[in-house]
Design an enzyme around this catalytic site. Structure first.
Site, mmCIF file in Angstrom:
data_model
loop_
_atom_site.group_PDB
_atom_site.id
_atom_site.type_symbol
_atom_site.label_atom_id
_atom_site.label_comp_id
_atom_site.label_asym_id
_atom_site.label_seq_id
_atom_site.Cartn_x
_atom_site.Cartn_y
_atom_site.Cartn_z
ATOM 1 N N GLY A 45 -42.065 -32.919 3.081
ATOM 2 C CA GLY A 45 -40.696 -32.695 3.508
ATOM 3 C C GLY A 45 -40.476 -31.222 3.774
ATOM 4 N N GLN A 50 -35.754 -23.485 5.039
ATOM 5 C CA GLN A 50 -37.078 -23.032 4.613
ATOM 6 C C GLN A 50 -37.820 -22.304 5.732
ATOM 7 O OE1 GLN A 50 -38.078 -27.076 2.755
ATOM 8 N NE2 GLN A 50 -39.324 -25.618 1.607
ATOM 9 N N CYS A 93 -42.826 -27.259 -4.165
ATOM 10 C CA CYS A 93 -42.064 -26.881 -2.979
ATOM 11 C C CYS A 93 -42.844 -25.841 -2.186
ATOM 12 C CB CYS A 93 -40.706 -26.321 -3.406
ATOM 13 S SG CYS A 93 -39.640 -25.833 -2.047
ATOM 14 N N LEU A 94 -42.849 -25.995 -0.875
ATOM 15 C CA LEU A 94 -43.531 -25.024 -0.022
ATOM 16 C C LEU A 94 -42.917 -23.635 -0.146
ATOM 17 C CD1 LEU A 94 -44.045 -27.184 3.198
ATOM 18 C CD2 LEU A 94 -45.685 -26.741 1.353
ATOM 19 N N HIS A 135 -34.571 -33.675 -2.848
ATOM 20 C CA HIS A 135 -35.150 -32.323 -2.862
ATOM 21 C C HIS A 135 -34.812 -31.580 -1.570
ATOM 22 C CE1 HIS A 135 -38.554 -29.455 -3.816
ATOM 23 N NE2 HIS A 135 -38.384 -29.230 -2.518
ATOM 24 N N GLU A 136 -35.037 -32.210 -0.424
ATOM 25 C CA GLU A 136 -34.802 -31.539 0.858
ATOM 26 C C GLU A 136 -33.319 -31.300 1.106
ATOM 27 O OE1 GLU A 136 -37.251 -30.121 2.149
ATOM 28 O OE2 GLU A 136 -38.750 -31.256 1.044
ATOM 29 N N HIS A 139 -31.954 -28.287 -0.538
ATOM 30 C CA HIS A 139 -32.178 -27.041 0.217
ATOM 31 C C HIS A 139 -31.001 -26.736 1.136
ATOM 32 C CE1 HIS A 139 -36.236 -25.700 -0.703
ATOM 33 N NE2 HIS A 139 -36.704 -26.924 -0.581
#
Length: 171
Positions: A45, A50, A93-94, A135-136, A139
């Site tokens: 995701g 991000q 997480c990235l 999660h996304e 953000h």
């Protein structure tokens, strides 16, 4: 085009994103870039902030990172929990390198959004998809998963990040 993934503590990750009023070619290109970036980084995701874009757009593919069979793109996504059941799972997480931690999330959620053609999407999700969506979409509100972990784990991670940043500056 691969985009740079912002890393914590970049302040742009803490900003609440704006709704997308019109699905333009620029938005479609941003979505395509996000997909390419997510796949390159072996993520499941990715949210627009991000990659430095302040808009409510996420891409998700929970079939990965091994396969890439379930790509979904959501514009202006909103969630509502379905029931009170929660589940704890390990997340990464990235934008938060070198940390995985247990986070409590709703077990089931209902997503409402638009797709890239402007069609309304409404779907119920559970399991990994529900966790990934939460999660996304966090953000998009300026929330990282580390905002949902214990103070001790967070302070240890923050200390590690400060050390990394100091080492990078002294090079």
């Amino acid at each position: 085009m691969i985009r740079e993934v912002l890393k914590y503590p970049d302040e742009r990750l803490a900003i609440e994103c704006d709704d997308i009023d019109e699905i333009t070619d620029d938005i479609r290109q941003l979505a395509a870039d996000m997909v390419e970036t997510m796949y390159r980084e072996d993520g499941i995701g990715l949210a627009a902030p991000q990659v430095g874009a302040n808009c409510r757009l996420i891409v998700v593919d929970v079939s990965g990172p091994e396969k890439r069979e379930s790509l979904m793109t959501f514009i202006n996504p909103r969630l509502e929990p379905l029931g009170d059941e929660k589940v704890e799972s390990e997340e990464g997480c990235l934008s938060v390198p070198a940390l995985r931690a247990k986070v409590e999330r709703h077990e089931r959620v209902r997503l409402t959004a638009r797709d890239l053609d402007g069609n309304e999407v409404c779907m119920d999700a559970d399991g990994l998809l529900a966790i990934c969506l939460q999660h996304e979409i966090d953000h998009l509100g300026g929330t990282l998963f580390i905002d949902r972990i214990s103070r001790l784990k967070r302070s240890l991670y923050d200390a590690k990040v400060k050390k990394w940043l100091k080492a990078r500056r002294s090079r």
